[in-house]
Design a protein around this motif. Structure first.
Motif, PDB file in Angstrom:
ATOM      1  N   PRO A 271      26.489  11.843 -24.080  1.00 40.89           N
ATOM      2  CA  PRO A 271      27.450  12.456 -24.404  1.00 40.89           C
ATOM      3  C   PRO A 271      27.984  12.544 -25.366  1.00 40.89           C
ATOM      4  O   PRO A 271      29.927  13.534 -26.015  1.00 40.89           O
ATOM      5  N   ARG A 272      28.106  11.748 -26.282  1.00 43.16           N
ATOM      6  CA  ARG A 272      28.279  11.224 -27.914  1.00 43.16           C
ATOM      7  C   ARG A 272      27.901  12.199 -29.474  1.00 43.16           C
ATOM      8  O   ARG A 272      27.832  11.730 -30.017  1.00 43.16           O
ATOM      9  N   ARG A 273      26.643  12.772 -27.919  1.00 45.01           N
ATOM     10  CA  ARG A 273      25.659  13.299 -29.748  1.00 45.01           C
ATOM     11  C   ARG A 273      26.075  14.385 -30.596  1.00 45.01           C
ATOM     12  O   ARG A 273      26.451  14.892 -29.773  1.00 45.01           O
ATOM     13  N   THR A 274      26.065  14.027 -31.263  1.00 47.56           N
ATOM     14  CA  THR A 274      26.128  14.974 -32.586  1.00 47.56           C
ATOM     15  C   THR A 274      24.770  15.704 -32.970  1.00 47.56           C
ATOM     16  O   THR A 274      24.993  16.439 -33.632  1.00 47.56           O
ATOM     17  N   GLY A 275      23.578  14.603 -33.162  1.00 41.74           N
ATOM     18  CA  GLY A 275      21.962  15.680 -33.560  1.00 41.74           C
ATOM     19  C   GLY A 275      20.970  14.550 -33.172  1.00 41.74           C
ATOM     20  O   GLY A 275      20.950  13.867 -32.880  1.00 41.74           O
TER      21      GLY A 275
END
Length: 552
Positions: A271-275
């Motif tokens: 849920p916090r993934r950006t890359g």
């Protein structure tokens, strides 16, 4: 995409080498990239004119951790290193003029002799020391069995019936400082120092670390102290050998300047993934692709220099509330003539410990970025490995290594001659206290290292010597984890990551990387030996399964 999963490990320190070896054994194609021409990181070596010095760790702690790491790789530590028990463990030099007066004395492998020494300095302290060490040994075992080998992905997995039974005692150990616990055990100031100096090895002071770290007293007053013949760098060489034999491609002179991350959407699983990490860029323009990146570089450097801010868990703004711990002045001196006054390990303690720690760390639990200073008189650790291993110096000479705790201030040592002036002063202090007044004049070779060197050579945050200090807010589950929250296939190992600083902790941290990839959330060490190709058995919740799915 076919073929084995590609892993790039940034940094060839103890953590990087161990991680590389473990993951290669698991079936990954591992490339290790080390900026310098020789692996080792903080655990380095310096050889000149027949002298040999460890330039970093020199005290052999937690032997069972070392043995387990090699067992995971199907090896025996005893086949790789010749460990020599040290007796006495160390000699203690109180500052002259300490009241009540105390002559230098040895801490030995004989528990009864140590208790008698305590009793001679303070009636009742012998039995108090025995109780303290028994409690320390119990806390040490609890830490190994329940806390050190967990990633805290599932904190509840550490809450066994045994831990719950000890809940009240553990709460006290976490909420009380080590200094306060020791103050309730003995009154003599020197005996208090014997029971609490270990906090320095955690990058902190007895007034700032939780009393739980009294467990370190087990390591010298119960377990005993050893030395790997040839120096601690022999461990680095053994780990490098193991890594190469497991198939790791070790590349030195490879300076990583950026971790390449492509944007990736959030998901229910992340849920916090950006890359997603796709490899690393080197200073010479080379791109090294990877399915998994493990950074063994300084955590602050990784987060603020190697990663774009939008992908960092700890960008610049997050570091203001954190403490780098101590730095150090290191003096490596080849000395003409014998030095029987010094043991293999010697500890020099100042009278005014609170003032000494306040100078290098600040007041109380705060961590100011300025206002710190180099103390005029300091507590000093001295290693004379020629006491055990004469091959560390030419005939008729000794090698002497001084570590003086300093403020973590990367400007210290930037001015020409500054560190040499400090080195002169502390060599004179050691000589005066140990009864060797001509010590400095007998030095024939010398090298001096300080905070500015750590910042330049190791990218160390604020020039710290060890890594993030172990206050309560920076220990166990509160310490930065091995996994990036924003880039799931980026992992971390080293002194800025759980479980913490020091060679044994970093070895455990390498195993935590493997556990995270496997999806193993227990508090137990992995079973040894690891089966070659073991990563193929990763659980569905493991990062290894994610990587395999991403590769198609």
């Amino acid at each position: 995409m076919s073929g084995p999963v590609r892993v790039v490990v940034v940094g060839g320190g103890v953590g990087g080498l161990t991680t590389a070896a473990l993951l290669a054994r698991g079936g990954a194609h591992v490339t290790l990239l080390e900026r310098h021409e020789r692996v080792g990181g903080r655990a380095g070596t310096w050889e000149v004119d027949g002298f040999r010095f460890d330039t970093g760790p020199s005290w052999w702690f937690m032997p069972e951790v070392m043995e387990h790491t090699f067992a995971l790789l199907g090896r025996r530590l005893s086949d790789e290193l010749d460990l020599v028990p040290l007796d006495p463990a160390y000699r203690l030099f109180p500052e002259p003029g300490t009241e009540p007066a105390v002559e230098p004395f040895d801490v030995t492998a004989d528990r009864d002799a140590n208790a008698a020494r305590f009793e001679a300095l303070e009636p009742g302290a012998g039995d108090a020391m025995r109780r303290f060490v028994d409690e320390a040994s119990d806390a040490y075992r609890v830490a190994l069995d329940h806390f050190l080998y967990t990633t805290f992905e599932r904190p509840d997995r550490a809450l066994s019936a045994d831990v719950l039974r000890r809940g009240g005692a553990l709460a006290r150990l976490l909420t009380q400082s080590l200094a306060d616990k020791v103050a309730g055990t003995v009154q003599h100031p020197v005996l208090r120092q014997v029971l609490s100096y270990h906090a320095v090895f955690l990058g902190s002071s007895p007034y700032r670390v939780p009393a739980l770290y009294s467990l370190m007293t087990h390591l010298d007053l119960a377990a005993g102290v050893s030395y790997p013949r040839g120096g601690v760098y022999r461990l680095v060489e053994a780990l490098e050998k193991a890594a190469v034999e497991e198939g790791v491609d070790v590349r030195t002179g490879a300076d990583v300047v950026a971790i390449d991350v492509e944007d990736a959407p959030r998901s229910l699983r992340h849920p916090r993934r950006t890359g997603r990490a796709r490899g690393v860029h080197l200073a010479d323009g080379t791109f090294v692709p990877a399915d998994v990146v493990v950074s063994g570089a300084d955590r602050h450097h990784t987060e603020t220099a190697l990663l774009d801010a939008r992908h960092a868990d700890l960008p610049d703004a997050a570091w203001g509330a954190r403490g780098p711990g101590i730095s150090a002045l290191l003096v490596m001196a080849g000395v003409r003539g014998e030095l029987p006054e010094l043991r293999h390990h010697s500890l020099f303690f100042t009278r005014d410990w609170p003032a000494n720690f306040e100078a290098i760390l600040g007041t109380g639990r705060s961590t100011p970025a300025d206002g710190l200073r180099v103390p005029d008189v300091a507590s000093v650790y001295v290693s004379r490995t020629t006491a055990t291993d004469p091959t560390a110096a030419p005939p008729g000479h000794e090698n002497v290594f001084l570590l003086v705790p300093f403020p973590a201030d990367a400007s210290i040592g930037a001015r020409p001659g500054e560190l040499d002036a400090h080195a002169d002063r502390f060599l004179d202090q050691v000589g005066a206290w140990a009864g060797v007044p001509d010590l400095r004049s007998r030095v024939v070779v010398r090298r001096v290292v300080g905070p500015a060197d750590f910042a330049r050579d190791l990218h160390a945050w604020r020039g710290t010597a060890l890594g993030m200090e172990h206050t309560l807010r920076q220990s166990a589950m509160f310490r930065p984890g091995v996994s990036s929250r924003h880039v799931p296939n980026l992992l971390h190992v080293g002194g800025g990551t759980m479980p913490g600083v020091g060679v044994p902790m970093v070895l455990i941290g390498a195993e935590l990387v493997a556990k995270r990839l496997l999806g193993e959330t227990s508090a137990r060490p992995l079973p040894a030996p690891l089966r070659p190709g073991y990563l193929a058995a990763a659980l569905p919740r493991g990062l290894w399964s994610d990587v395999a799915a991403d590769r198609g």
